[in-house]
Enzyme design. Structure first.
Site, PDB file in Angstrom:
ATOM      1  N   GLU A 140      40.963 -44.932 -11.080  1.00 61.32           N
ATOM      2  CA  GLU A 140      41.043 -45.738  -9.851  1.00 61.32           C
ATOM      3  C   GLU A 140      42.101 -45.126  -8.936  1.00 61.32           C
ATOM      4  N   PRO A 141      42.120 -45.549  -7.671  1.00 56.71           N
ATOM      5  CA  PRO A 141      43.091 -44.958  -6.754  1.00 56.71           C
ATOM      6  C   PRO A 141      44.534 -45.042  -7.288  1.00 56.71           C
ATOM      7  N   ILE A 170      35.038 -39.557  -8.853  1.00 59.67           N
ATOM      8  CA  ILE A 170      33.981 -39.699  -9.852  1.00 59.67           C
ATOM      9  C   ILE A 170      32.917 -38.602  -9.677  1.00 59.67           C
ATOM     10  N   GLY A 347      42.508  -6.513  -7.287  1.00 58.01           N
ATOM     11  CA  GLY A 347      43.149  -6.206  -6.008  1.00 58.01           C
ATOM     12  C   GLY A 347      42.616  -7.128  -4.912  1.00 58.01           C
ATOM     13  N   GLU A 371      40.146 -35.303 -17.075  1.00 60.77           N
ATOM     14  CA  GLU A 371      40.023 -35.530 -18.530  1.00 60.77           C
ATOM     15  C   GLU A 371      41.389 -35.479 -19.211  1.00 60.77           C
ATOM     16  N   THR A 373      45.600 -34.793 -17.832  1.00 65.43           N
ATOM     17  CA  THR A 373      46.279 -33.621 -17.259  1.00 65.43           C
ATOM     18  C   THR A 373      46.916 -32.776 -18.364  1.00 65.43           C
ATOM     19  N   ASP A 375      49.950 -32.062 -18.722  1.00 63.65           N
ATOM     20  CA  ASP A 375      51.147 -32.721 -19.266  1.00 63.65           C
ATOM     21  C   ASP A 375      50.801 -33.902 -20.162  1.00 63.65           C
TER      22      ASP A 375
HETATM   23  P1  TGC Z   1      47.183 -46.357 -25.995  1.00 59.90           P
HETATM   24  O1  TGC Z   1      47.919 -47.648 -26.126  1.00 59.90           O
HETATM   25  O2  TGC Z   1      47.771 -45.116 -26.578  1.00 59.90           O
HETATM   26  O3  TGC Z   1      45.722 -46.509 -26.563  1.00 59.90           O
HETATM   27  C1  TGC Z   1      44.907 -47.638 -26.279  1.00 59.90           C
HETATM   28  C2  TGC Z   1      43.868 -47.740 -27.380  1.00 59.90           C
HETATM   29  O4  TGC Z   1      43.025 -46.577 -27.335  1.00 59.90           O
HETATM   30  C3  TGC Z   1      43.123 -45.848 -28.570  1.00 59.90           C
HETATM   31  N1  TGC Z   1      43.063 -44.428 -28.208  1.00 59.90           N
HETATM   32  C4  TGC Z   1      41.975 -43.687 -28.376  1.00 59.90           C
HETATM   33  N2  TGC Z   1      40.787 -43.981 -28.925  1.00 59.90           N
HETATM   34  C5  TGC Z   1      39.863 -43.007 -28.952  1.00 59.90           C
HETATM   35  N3  TGC Z   1      40.082 -41.781 -28.436  1.00 59.90           N
HETATM   36  C6  TGC Z   1      41.274 -41.444 -27.867  1.00 59.90           C
HETATM   37  N4  TGC Z   1      41.462 -40.240 -27.347  1.00 59.90           N
HETATM   38  C7  TGC Z   1      42.294 -42.426 -27.828  1.00 59.90           C
HETATM   39  N5  TGC Z   1      43.559 -42.461 -27.337  1.00 59.90           N
HETATM   40  C8  TGC Z   1      44.011 -43.689 -27.584  1.00 59.90           C
HETATM   41  C9  TGC Z   1      44.449 -46.258 -29.170  1.00 59.90           C
HETATM   42  O5  TGC Z   1      44.449 -46.072 -30.558  1.00 59.90           O
HETATM   43  C10 TGC Z   1      44.489 -47.716 -28.779  1.00 59.90           C
HETATM   44  O6  TGC Z   1      43.620 -48.442 -29.618  1.00 59.90           O
HETATM   45  P2  TGC Z   1      43.971 -49.945 -30.039  1.00 59.90           P
HETATM   46  O7  TGC Z   1      42.880 -50.306 -30.974  1.00 59.90           O
HETATM   47  O8  TGC Z   1      45.336 -49.867 -30.676  1.00 59.90           O
HETATM   48  O9  TGC Z   1      43.977 -50.728 -28.771  1.00 59.90           O
HETATM   49  O10 TGC Z   1      46.877 -46.165 -24.454  1.00 59.90           O
HETATM   50  P3  TGC Z   1      47.850 -45.859 -23.255  1.00 59.90           P
HETATM   51  O11 TGC Z   1      47.563 -46.862 -22.196  1.00 59.90           O
HETATM   52  O12 TGC Z   1      49.276 -45.718 -23.732  1.00 59.90           O
HETATM   53  O13 TGC Z   1      47.314 -44.435 -22.729  1.00 59.90           O
HETATM   54  C11 TGC Z   1      47.340 -43.329 -23.544  1.00 59.90           C
HETATM   55  C12 TGC Z   1      46.902 -42.091 -22.751  1.00 59.90           C
HETATM   56  C13 TGC Z   1      47.875 -41.759 -21.643  1.00 59.90           C
HETATM   57  C14 TGC Z   1      46.869 -40.930 -23.738  1.00 59.90           C
HETATM   58  C15 TGC Z   1      45.493 -42.295 -22.185  1.00 59.90           C
HETATM   59  O14 TGC Z   1      45.403 -43.336 -21.343  1.00 59.90           O
HETATM   60  C16 TGC Z   1      44.930 -41.074 -21.522  1.00 59.90           C
HETATM   61  O15 TGC Z   1      44.293 -40.271 -22.212  1.00 59.90           O
HETATM   62  N6  TGC Z   1      45.101 -40.885 -20.172  1.00 59.90           N
HETATM   63  C17 TGC Z   1      44.427 -39.827 -19.442  1.00 59.90           C
HETATM   64  C18 TGC Z   1      43.297 -40.423 -18.622  1.00 59.90           C
HETATM   65  C19 TGC Z   1      42.111 -39.535 -18.550  1.00 59.90           C
HETATM   66  O16 TGC Z   1      41.937 -38.583 -19.300  1.00 59.90           O
HETATM   67  N7  TGC Z   1      41.214 -39.864 -17.652  1.00 59.90           N
HETATM   68  C20 TGC Z   1      39.976 -39.140 -17.558  1.00 59.90           C
HETATM   69  C21 TGC Z   1      39.024 -39.830 -16.623  1.00 59.90           C
HETATM   70  S1  TGC Z   1      37.374 -39.262 -16.770  1.00 59.90           S
HETATM   71  C22 TGC Z   1      37.396 -37.740 -16.127  1.00 59.90           C
HETATM   72  O17 TGC Z   1      38.372 -37.175 -15.765  1.00 59.90           O
HETATM   73  C23 TGC Z   1      36.089 -37.106 -16.037  1.00 59.90           C
HETATM   74  S2  TGC Z   1      36.086 -35.545 -15.345  1.00 59.90           S
HETATM   75  C24 TGC Z   1      34.518 -35.187 -15.753  1.00 59.90           C
HETATM   76  C25 TGC Z   1      34.037 -33.859 -15.381  1.00 59.90           C
HETATM   77  O18 TGC Z   1      33.678 -33.685 -14.179  1.00 59.90           O
HETATM   78  O19 TGC Z   1      33.854 -33.012 -16.296  1.00 59.90           O
HETATM   79  P1  FAD Z   2      48.368 -39.029 -11.834  1.00 58.73           P
HETATM   80  O1  FAD Z   2      48.071 -39.853 -13.023  1.00 58.73           O
HETATM   81  O2  FAD Z   2      48.892 -39.721 -10.625  1.00 58.73           O
HETATM   82  O3  FAD Z   2      49.381 -37.895 -12.264  1.00 58.73           O
HETATM   83  C1  FAD Z   2      50.133 -37.118 -11.319  1.00 58.73           C
HETATM   84  C2  FAD Z   2      51.097 -36.222 -12.107  1.00 58.73           C
HETATM   85  O4  FAD Z   2      51.989 -37.043 -12.869  1.00 58.73           O
HETATM   86  C3  FAD Z   2      50.358 -35.340 -13.118  1.00 58.73           C
HETATM   87  O5  FAD Z   2      50.962 -34.073 -13.160  1.00 58.73           O
HETATM   88  C4  FAD Z   2      50.567 -36.066 -14.455  1.00 58.73           C
HETATM   89  O6  FAD Z   2      50.552 -35.174 -15.559  1.00 58.73           O
HETATM   90  C5  FAD Z   2      51.955 -36.664 -14.229  1.00 58.73           C
HETATM   91  N1  FAD Z   2      52.157 -37.842 -15.085  1.00 58.73           N
HETATM   92  C6  FAD Z   2      51.469 -39.017 -15.078  1.00 58.73           C
HETATM   93  N2  FAD Z   2      51.933 -39.839 -16.023  1.00 58.73           N
HETATM   94  C7  FAD Z   2      52.938 -39.182 -16.659  1.00 58.73           C
HETATM   95  C8  FAD Z   2      53.799 -39.500 -17.757  1.00 58.73           C
HETATM   96  N3  FAD Z   2      53.707 -40.652 -18.420  1.00 58.73           N
HETATM   97  N4  FAD Z   2      54.702 -38.574 -18.130  1.00 58.73           N
HETATM   98  C9  FAD Z   2      54.798 -37.376 -17.502  1.00 58.73           C
HETATM   99  N5  FAD Z   2      54.010 -37.017 -16.464  1.00 58.73           N
HETATM  100  C10 FAD Z   2      53.088 -37.913 -16.058  1.00 58.73           C
HETATM  101  N6  FAD Z   2      37.786 -39.634 -13.296  1.00 58.73           N
HETATM  102  C11 FAD Z   2      36.764 -40.403 -13.765  1.00 58.73           C
HETATM  103  O7  FAD Z   2      36.986 -41.526 -14.207  1.00 58.73           O
HETATM  104  N7  FAD Z   2      35.485 -39.956 -13.741  1.00 58.73           N
HETATM  105  C12 FAD Z   2      35.152 -38.734 -13.269  1.00 58.73           C
HETATM  106  O8  FAD Z   2      33.978 -38.355 -13.290  1.00 58.73           O
HETATM  107  C13 FAD Z   2      36.191 -37.907 -12.751  1.00 58.73           C
HETATM  108  N8  FAD Z   2      35.889 -36.705 -12.191  1.00 58.73           N
HETATM  109  C14 FAD Z   2      36.879 -35.982 -11.566  1.00 58.73           C
HETATM  110  C15 FAD Z   2      36.536 -34.843 -10.842  1.00 58.73           C
HETATM  111  C16 FAD Z   2      37.523 -34.116 -10.177  1.00 58.73           C
HETATM  112  C17 FAD Z   2      37.144 -32.930  -9.362  1.00 58.73           C
HETATM  113  C18 FAD Z   2      38.877 -34.496 -10.301  1.00 58.73           C
HETATM  114  C19 FAD Z   2      39.953 -33.684  -9.632  1.00 58.73           C
HETATM  115  C20 FAD Z   2      39.219 -35.626 -10.987  1.00 58.73           C
HETATM  116  C21 FAD Z   2      38.230 -36.403 -11.627  1.00 58.73           C
HETATM  117  N9  FAD Z   2      38.529 -37.602 -12.287  1.00 58.73           N
HETATM  118  C22 FAD Z   2      37.523 -38.398 -12.791  1.00 58.73           C
HETATM  119  C23 FAD Z   2      39.886 -38.137 -12.247  1.00 58.73           C
HETATM  120  C24 FAD Z   2      40.854 -37.477 -13.237  1.00 58.73           C
HETATM  121  O9  FAD Z   2      40.574 -37.893 -14.540  1.00 58.73           O
HETATM  122  C25 FAD Z   2      42.264 -37.852 -12.808  1.00 58.73           C
HETATM  123  O10 FAD Z   2      42.534 -37.122 -11.624  1.00 58.73           O
HETATM  124  C26 FAD Z   2      43.292 -37.523 -13.888  1.00 58.73           C
HETATM  125  O11 FAD Z   2      43.138 -38.361 -15.003  1.00 58.73           O
HETATM  126  C27 FAD Z   2      44.737 -37.618 -13.368  1.00 58.73           C
HETATM  127  O12 FAD Z   2      44.936 -38.767 -12.614  1.00 58.73           O
HETATM  128  P2  FAD Z   2      45.629 -38.674 -11.157  1.00 58.73           P
HETATM  129  O13 FAD Z   2      44.930 -37.622 -10.393  1.00 58.73           O
HETATM  130  O14 FAD Z   2      45.662 -40.047 -10.607  1.00 58.73           O
HETATM  131  O15 FAD Z   2      47.091 -38.151 -11.427  1.00 58.73           O
END
Ligand code: TGC
Ligand code: FAD
Length: 392
Positions: A140-141, A170, A347, A371, A373, A375
């Site tokens: 979300e934003p 998205i 180059g 998916e 970052t 970090d």
């Molecule tokens: P936390 O309290 O640690 O966990 C909440 C619950 O989730 C469980 N869990 C997992 N389960 C399955 N797989 C994983 N990888 C899991 N990680 C955690 C955890 O055990 C817990 O379960 P329960 O039963 O105890 O409730 O959650 P948190 O709020 O502290 O966050 C942890 C953190 C930062 C690692 C997580 O939120 C995270 O991975 N953040 C990154 C967000 C992200 O990757 N967004 C991606 C959006 S989709 C996208 O980017 C698509 S791009 C697609 C493309 O074009 O290819």
């Molecule tokens: P932020 O969370 O605001 O992070 C900004 C910076 O702060 C990063 O460097 C991060 O590492 C750092 N940071 C944040 N928290 C911490 C912490 N606790 N400690 C230290 N550093 C921290 N999302 C979907 O749901 N579906 C999709 O299909 C999808 N497709 C995407 C396609 C593209 C092209 C892009 C660019 C993004 C897409 N995303 C999608 C979103 C993507 O998953 C998010 O951009 C990503 O999870 C990071 O969120 P943010 O951009 O809000 O950065």
């Protein structure tokens, strides 16, 4: 337009670890990419549009739901085959792989794992054949790395729910037929639901101005009092763990995909270094250029070994989320570093669209952020080895 001369690089004879089926799947994906995508990818990137006519071909090579069982229209392949397909797609362009990753791991996977039998029958075969395209709304934003804070929510209304909120960044949103959306119930519990294009109050504005992943369409999902049947809620799992488990599958695919991008940069740099002459000899004969090339193939080989092992563990159901995070983080960073070095070997030519390098480099700037970052994945490893949560 240059001919796609890519041949693959296998320094540690990894092919000997593959089955005949793995090689067939990979070679079919590679051949399709070379014939159908390589000739048009630079144009698509420049125009900033996903070439939608590729959907049928992606379905035919099994890129939509490779590991989803055949009974639901999937290809019924194993995790290594899934990885190899993602590698071949991203070898061409990260945006192409993105479209397939989202469809497979973020739309089909949650429906298959957490959907009802009716939902599986209704959506999976059409998603596998490309008749339907899906997207995944978690970010979300104001909630990117911290999706648990999401504000998108729904209230019950008889046999429907009323959905409000917005998702951004998205992939596939602008043309998706369905969206798997993660939203909070009145009790604050996260649920997955399938929102269909055409539902009143649901819009998908395109996001413009990206310098990265230009051959993939990115948009918002806006929900303004959208009435969604309760039958569209995924019944089998709720809580943040549900979307995060889908990310495990997508991150695993990205780990393979990033190797593809790195291989393409290395392949181009190696060939260029033998063709380009300066000071009366190929630049590949100079030690400094050899250092770059040798380090590239070393890093690629390490990533291939790491990723193959994660694939075996995932196939056995034993790969942990933290192991997948390590592979995603390592490989994407590796690919980005290689793209930067490969750019230098080319180059001035390296900044042009005569070569794929800058496009890969720009794409990988998204891949290293989405998916989870770079970090965030480091902190996942840190938490796994110390038991201490450094996120909050
Ligand atoms: P936390 O309290 O640690 O966990 C909440 C619950 O989730 C469980 N869990 C997992 N389960 C399955 N797989 C994983 N990888 C899991 N990680 C955690 C955890 O055990 C817990 O379960 P329960 O039963 O105890 O409730 O959650 P948190 O709020 O502290 O966050 C942890 C953190 C930062 C690692 C997580 O939120 C995270 O991975 N953040 C990154 C967000 C992200 O990757 N967004 C991606 C959006 S989709 C996208 O980017 C698509 S791009 C697609 C493309 O074009 O290819
Ligand atoms: P932020 O969370 O605001 O992070 C900004 C910076 O702060 C990063 O460097 C991060 O590492 C750092 N940071 C944040 N928290 C911490 C912490 N606790 N400690 C230290 N550093 C921290 N999302 C979907 O749901 N579906 C999709 O299909 C999808 N497709 C995407 C396609 C593209 C092209 C892009 C660019 C993004 C897409 N995303 C999608 C979103 C993507 O998953 C998010 O951009 C990503 O999870 C990071 O969120 P943010 O951009 O809000 O950065």
């Amino acid at each position: 337009m240059r001919t796609d001369q890519y041949q693959g690089h296998d320094y540690y004879l990894m092919d000997e670890l593959l089955t005949e089926e793995h090689k067939l799947v990979r070679d079919a994906a590679r051949a399709w990419v070379k014939k159908e995508v390589s000739p048009i990818i630079e144009d698509a990137f420049e125009q900033g549009k996903f070439p939608r006519h590729l959907v049928n071909g992606l379905a035919e090579i099994g890129a939509f739901g490779p590991y989803i069982p055949v009974e639901y229209g999937g290809a019924g392949l194993d995790q290594i085959s899934y990885g190899l397909i993602m590698q071949e797609l991203e070898r061409c362009d990260s945006g192409l792989r993105s479209t397939a990753s989202v469809q497979s791991s973020l739309v089909m996977y949650p429906i298959w794992r957490y959907g009802s039998e009716e939902q599986k029958q209704k959506y999976l075969p059409k998603l596998a054949s490309g008749e339907m395209i899906g997207c995944f709304g978690l970010t979300e934003p104001d909630f990117g790395s911290n999706p648990g804070g999401m504000v998108t929510n729904f209230k019950e209304d008889g046999d429907h729910i009323i959905l409000n909120g917005a998702k951004m960044w998205i992939s596939n949103a602008p043309f998706a037929d369905i969206a798997v959306v993660w939203a909070k119930s009145e009790e604050g519990r996260i649920h997955g639901l399938v929102v269909e294009r055409g539902m009143e109050g649901f819009t998908t504005p395109t996001m413009h101005g990206k310098w990265s992943l230009r051959a993939s369409d990115t948009g918002e999902l806006v929900f303004d009092n959208v009435r969604v049947p309760k039958a569209n809620i995924l019944p089998e799992r709720s809580g943040l763990g549900a979307p995060l488990s889908c990310l495990d599958s997508a991150r695993y695919g990205i780990a393979w995909g990033a190797i593809g991008a790195a291989l393409d940069c290395y392949d181009s740099a190696l060939r260029y270094s033998m063709e380009r002459t300066q000071f009366d000899r190929p630049i590949g004969g100079f030690q400094l250029q050899q250092k770059k090339l040798a380090e590239m193939i070393t890093e690629i080989t390490k990533a291939q070994l790491l990723t193959f092992r994660v694939g075996q563990l995932r196939e056995e159901g034993r790969a942990t989320s933290a192991q997948i995070s390590m592979a995603k983080r390592n490989n994407v960073n590796m690919a980005l570093e290689i793209a930067r070095e490969a750019r230098q070997i080319h180059g001035a030519m390296g900044i042009t669209n005569e070569y794929p390098i800058m496009r890969h480099m720009m794409n990988l700037e998204s891949v290293i952020t989405y998916e989870g970052t770079h970090d965030i994945h480091l902190l996942i490893t840190g938490m796994d080895i110390t038991g201490e949560n450094a996120f909050k």
